[in-house]
Design an enzyme around this catalytic site. Structure first.
Site, PDB file in Angstrom:
ATOM      1  N   ASP A 307       0.874  -1.173   0.000  1.00 36.49           N
ATOM      2  CA  ASP A 307       0.000   0.000   0.000  1.00 36.49           C
ATOM      3  C   ASP A 307       0.911   1.223   0.000  1.00 36.49           C
ATOM      4  OD1 ASP A 307      -2.284   1.807   0.579  1.00 36.49           O
ATOM      5  OD2 ASP A 307      -3.334  -0.036   1.064  1.00 36.49           O
ATOM      6  N   HIS A 341       1.234   1.739  -3.244  1.00 38.28           N
ATOM      7  CA  HIS A 341       0.254   2.618  -3.892  1.00 38.28           C
ATOM      8  C   HIS A 341       0.768   4.036  -4.055  1.00 38.28           C
ATOM      9  CE1 HIS A 341      -3.295  -0.175  -2.581  1.00 38.28           C
ATOM     10  NE2 HIS A 341      -2.506  -0.717  -3.485  1.00 38.28           N
TER      11      HIS A 341
END
Length: 564
Positions: A307, A341
């Site tokens: 992430d 991310h």
């Protein structure tokens, strides 16, 4: 794209191994005001004062055989030092299997070379506790390592801390190969009703499907309610909350059940020369989430996660505004982010505000987004006085630079895949501005290089609260499509090169007071500049590469543009 299991993470990141080794060998010291680019507004942050007193976990019955549960040995070692005013607990080479470890005042946990601290996958060892997660006060399982309200806390050394996260995490089928998915299903657990997500237990599935705001339940009120979804409430691996004088140095943190590192409401935090690793399929496997902290120095560290890599937060919605503790005085330097991310991220929980941030000399390779600023209506909060410089990027899946005030809880790649990431090509209505309206302003970015991205930039402000006063200069980006700037005010692009494979180099929609100076793009582009929307005003372009003949306008948009 199919993703490897964590057991194959070394194989998946083999291409980065040499660079990781080089970076890890370059130890850095904590800078002080007056050192080079260290900002003048940033106070000097010193290491915590740990007494020169040492015990070994083996002195209290600890056994590093990978089988013996050492929870009590760690508790006794820390308690013995605490009675004497604090000191260092050393963990020698070996596999130290354990339950939760709680750090207190003046305690340093030191992992020697070849020491592996492996947390048990027995979830009964991690009781529900009241904590902060995703900007909200809630209940979650106790973190493997935690400290609350402590002064002078450190985790140091050359060892590895492993959170045994695969026992906790759900996995989507499209993140694994067919063989890996079959093995996961065969291992036990339960499937979602559509058969596309594997849950480790019925308890997890209940929590995930019974109503949640991201990862925090929206209906549970009593402890009994939370107990029903206990497995869903994955712990952050290292939770350092309400602490003062904190040091994380040298250690590798990996395979967390949820976020890897979560310092929240801390003052004087140093993160130096650490490595954080998680499989790239690990939902919410953030590297470090720095929330409502003051005086933070993060240097010389490496992140390869599932992430956001380095993330700045300050509480969510009304709870964050009521807390009213901004994240401020943040210095990030000489860090590398592989995958994830976002490389450096602000938001989306930023309701308490973020200010006074300098990010410099960092490298992002293979992340969804490089520099990611995200929020949405309802958050409130102000992000301001951000300076970013000397950033190198490669193989960015979406945008090197992203401001998105319509964040919907998905990664940029997920949003693109389902069609929710496109900027408005027509005029969206403005809503009333109030305390729930987020604001991003006074952000200055320079000396950025990126080769390989889907879209060069994406500014996506709110009609009622534009992204304001952003400068991008001395920047070169090679991407599939150009820079798209939507609902933004007082933007300056100076000495910027955009090389798109297709379409215009610069797409503007409802921008005000935008200045383009010394802009460069390929001469063969039939349309270098595209302007749409009815709310454009005072767009000034000074570039030999952009002419009226090489510009495209929607009805009425040309009146707002001056090209010299």
């Amino acid at each position: 794209m199919k993703r490897p299991l964590f057991t194959n993470l070394t194989r998946a990141t083999a291409g980065a191994a040499v660079l990781l080794l080089i970076v890890s060998c370059c130890r850095t010291r904590t800078p002080n005001a007056g050192d080079g680019d260290y900002p003048s507004w940033m106070p000097a942050v010193g290491d915590p004062a740990i007494p020169a007193r040492t015990v070994c976990v083996t002195d209290f019955g600890g056994v590093g055989d990978g089988l013996t549960l050492n929870t009590e040995a760690f508790r006794l070692a820390i308690a013995a030092l605490s009675e004497q005013g604090g000191g260092r607990v050393t963990v020698p080479a070996g596999v130290w299997y354990t339950g939760p470890v709680v750090l207190t005042d003046n305690i340093e946990l030191h992992l020697e070379r070849n020491a592996l601290l492996l947390f048990s996958d027995d979830k009964s060892l991690y009781p529900l506790v009241e904590t902060t997660f995703e900007g909200l006060e809630t209940w979650r399982c106790q973190s493997p390592i935690s400290a609350t309200g402590a002064r002078n806390v450190a985790i140091t050394g050359e060892g590895v801390i492993d959170g045994n996260g695969d026992a906790w995490r759900a996995v989507k089928s499209d993140k694994l190969t067919a063989r890996e998915w079959a093995a996961k299903v065969k291992s036990g657990g339960v499937l979602s009703d559509d058969g596309r997500t594997w849950y480790p237990s019925e308890s997890y599935k209940f929590g995930a499907t019974s109503g949640a705001d991201q990862n925090v339940s929206t209906w549970a009120e009593t402890r009994e309610d939370f107990e029903r979804m206990r497995d869903f409430l994955r712990p952050v691996m290292v939770a350092i909350h309400h602490c003062e004088n904190v040091l994380l140095e040298g250690v590798t943190f990996q395979n967390s059940p949820c976020w890897n590192l979560h310092p929240a409401m801390c003052t004087n935090l140093i993160v130096r020369d650490i490595t954080v690793r998680c499989p790239d399929y690990a939902q919410n496997g953030d590297g470090i989430d720095i929330e409502s902290c003051r005086n933070v120095v993060l240097t010389g560290s490496r992140f390869d996660v599932g992430d956001d890599g380095i993330c700045i937060k300050s509480g969510k919605d009304q709870a964050g505004r009521d807390r009213g503790i901004p994240c401020e005085n943040i210095y990030v330097n000489n860090c590398v982010v592989f995958h994830g991310h976002g490389g450096f991220v602000v938001g989306s929980e930023m309701s308490g505000g973020v200010r006074n941030v300098l990010v410099s000399d960092c490298l992002f390779s293979g992340t969804d987004v490089g520099l990611r600023f995200k929020s949405t209506r309802g958050r409130g909060g102000v992000v301001e006085n951000i300076r970013i410089e000397n950033i190198t990027m490669n193989n960015i899946l979406q945008e090197p630079l992203l401001f998105d005030l319509f964040y919907g809880g998905k990664s940029a790649s997920e949003a693109h895949a389902d069609g929710t990431s496109a900027a408005a090509s027509t005029d969206l209505p403005a809503l009333p501005v109030d305390e729930t309206t987020p604001a991003f302003r006074d952000i200055h970015i320079r000396d950025v290089r990126c080769r390989g991205a889907r879209r060069a930039m994406f500014f996506n402000g709110l009609p009622e609260m534009n992204v304001e006063r952003v400068t991008v200069e001395n920047t070169s980006i090679h991407a599939q499509t150009g820079a798209q700037i939507n609902e933004s005010t007082d933007v300056v692009l100076r000495n910027v090169e955009i090389v798109p494979e297709q379409g215009p180099a610069l797409l503007l929609n409802n921008v005000k007071n935008l200045t383009v100076e010394s802009f460069s793009c390929p001469e063969e582009l039939p349309c270098a500049l595209s302007v749409t929307g009815s709310r454009n005003r005072a767009i000034a372009v000074r570039s030999s590469r952009i002419t009226m003949e090489r510009s495209c306008f929607s009805v009425g948009a040309q009146r707002s543009v001056t090209i010299e």
